[in-house]
Design a protein around this motif. Structure first.
Motif, mmCIF file in Angstrom:
data_model
loop_
_atom_site.group_PDB
_atom_site.id
_atom_site.type_symbol
_atom_site.label_atom_id
_atom_site.label_comp_id
_atom_site.label_asym_id
_atom_site.label_seq_id
_atom_site.Cartn_x
_atom_site.Cartn_y
_atom_site.Cartn_z
ATOM 1 N N LEU A 66 0.802 -1.208 0.000
ATOM 2 C CA LEU A 66 0.000 0.000 0.000
ATOM 3 C C LEU A 66 0.844 1.271 0.000
ATOM 4 O O LEU A 66 0.334 2.359 0.145
ATOM 5 C CB LEU A 66 -0.942 -0.003 1.210
ATOM 6 N N THR A 117 -2.733 -3.463 -5.805
ATOM 7 C CA THR A 117 -3.387 -4.047 -4.634
ATOM 8 C C THR A 117 -4.874 -4.184 -4.919
ATOM 9 O O THR A 117 -5.469 -3.340 -5.597
ATOM 10 C CB THR A 117 -3.154 -3.183 -3.377
ATOM 11 N N ASN A 119 -8.324 -5.506 -2.671
ATOM 12 C CA ASN A 119 -8.866 -6.002 -1.401
ATOM 13 C C ASN A 119 -7.733 -6.338 -0.424
ATOM 14 O O ASN A 119 -7.747 -7.368 0.240
ATOM 15 C CB ASN A 119 -9.776 -7.207 -1.620
ATOM 16 N N TYR A 120 -6.747 -5.447 -0.379
ATOM 17 C CA TYR A 120 -5.602 -5.530 0.526
ATOM 18 C C TYR A 120 -4.638 -6.665 0.192
ATOM 19 O O TYR A 120 -3.782 -7.001 1.010
ATOM 20 C CB TYR A 120 -6.060 -5.645 1.988
ATOM 21 N N ASN A 121 -4.732 -7.231 -0.994
ATOM 22 C CA ASN A 121 -3.802 -8.274 -1.433
ATOM 23 C C ASN A 121 -2.843 -7.712 -2.481
ATOM 24 O O ASN A 121 -3.283 -7.021 -3.403
ATOM 25 C CB ASN A 121 -4.560 -9.450 -2.068
ATOM 26 N N LYS A 152 -6.420 2.545 -1.053
ATOM 27 C CA LYS A 152 -6.197 1.330 -0.263
ATOM 28 C C LYS A 152 -7.454 0.472 -0.166
ATOM 29 O O LYS A 152 -7.370 -0.717 0.141
ATOM 30 C CB LYS A 152 -5.709 1.702 1.141
ATOM 31 N N THR A 153 -8.599 1.066 -0.433
ATOM 32 C CA THR A 153 -9.859 0.315 -0.356
ATOM 33 C C THR A 153 -10.207 -0.373 -1.672
ATOM 34 O O THR A 153 -11.212 -1.090 -1.736
ATOM 35 C CB THR A 153 -11.029 1.235 0.042
ATOM 36 N N THR A 156 -12.341 -3.728 -2.207
ATOM 37 C CA THR A 156 -13.177 -4.098 -1.070
ATOM 38 C C THR A 156 -14.636 -4.185 -1.496
ATOM 39 O O THR A 156 -15.095 -3.458 -2.374
ATOM 40 C CB THR A 156 -13.044 -3.088 0.084
ATOM 41 N N LYS A 177 -13.083 -2.626 7.759
ATOM 42 C CA LYS A 177 -12.440 -2.077 6.565
ATOM 43 C C LYS A 177 -12.621 -2.947 5.324
ATOM 44 O O LYS A 177 -12.192 -2.566 4.237
ATOM 45 C CB LYS A 177 -10.954 -1.849 6.812
#
Length: 279
Positions: A66, A117, A119-121, A152-153, A156, A177
């Motif tokens: 991120l 990135t 979904n935070y992967n 960063k989202t 999601t 989150k």
């Protein structure tokens, strides 16, 4: 009688000594019986050294997916999807699918891969004809922090009525989150990125900040739209959607599936209501 027993003992004693010499007693050296090591003293197995075992052609591991490639650069670089659809993988697992004209944040790159990135992967995308790079001029450092927080989202899941990050600046500890709707995402980005408190839903947010003419909208402004179910309402009840404008007709938002950056369609523009600026 005693004399005969004594003589018999003398005769068989050598055989007893030989037999004892060949017996393994309590696991002493040379024997086959082992003394079990107490559990507290059992040594842990050493881990293999994989330092040089990875394929040299494999992209490097992303330590912090991120962190932008270069926060000081004057342009925001995005990965633009040119294929009809593109499946995204992280550690050989499918983490999502993106579609033509969708854009993803460029986090880092190697000679063969873009790294983003979802979904935070951390996700590796091969540099080929299926993707390209889009450049957008950056704004103030405060606006860029809002946008970086929103990035960063990406990926999601959209959930209508998702928990807000805060209510009037008071932290909501039920916030998760992993789930956003359009207004919880914008509220989260402005509070975490710039410490700016805005309302809990798109209708309240549309009354806050500074009114911006459509001809003057710029990077970081929030754009408000109606939709098919609200277009005949009056006042702020017409507002049904909000997103963060990035420039060049691109908006970061979450609608019906997941958070993403995409062009604002002519259909969406037909629902346009207003724009607001908070920084």
């Amino acid at each position: 009688m005693i004399r005969y027993k004594f003589l018999l003992l003398i005769l068989i004693l050598p055989f007893i000594l030989v037999a004892c010499a060949g017996t393994n007693i309590s696991g002493l050296e040379g024997g086959t019986t082992e003394i079990e090591t107490p559990p507290s003293q059992t040594p842990e197995p050493s881990l293999p050294n994989n330092e040089n075992s990875e394929n040299e052609n494999k992209p490097p591991v992303v330590q912090s997916p991120l962190i932008p490639l270069n926060p000081s650069q004057s342009f925001d670089r995005l990965i633009e999807i040119k294929a009809t659809s593109l499946v995204l993988y992280s550690n050989k697992k499918v983490v999502g699918t993106v579609y033509k004209n969708d854009l993803l944040p460029l986090i880092d790159e190697t000679s063969n891969y873009y790294i983003t990135t979802f979904n935070y992967n951390p996700v590796y995308i091969e540099k080929n004809g299926q993707v390209g790079i889009k450049k957008l001029p950056k704004s103030s450092s405060k606006i860029e922090k809002v946008i970086e927080t929103a990035k960063k989202t990406i990926g999601t899941k959209y959930v209508y009525g998702a928990e807000r990050y805060h209510y009037n600046g008071k932290r909501n500890y039920n916030f998760n989150k992993l789930y956003f709707d359009c207004s919880s995402l914008t509220q989260y980005a402005y509070f975490v990125g710039a410490n700016v408190v805005i309302g809990a839903n798109s209708r309240i947010q549309s009354t806050e900040g500074k009114v911006i003419k459509k001809s003057n909208i710029s990077r970081g402004d929030l754009l408000f739209f109606t939709n098919s179910s609200r277009q005949n309402n009056t006042g702020i009840e017409r507002v049904g959607h909000v997103g963060i404008y990035l420039g060049d007709n691109l908006m970061l938002h979450t609608a019906s599936d997941y958070a993403i950056i995409e062009p604002i369609s002519s259909k969406r523009w037909s629902y346009y209501i207003s724009a607001r600026r908070y920084v």
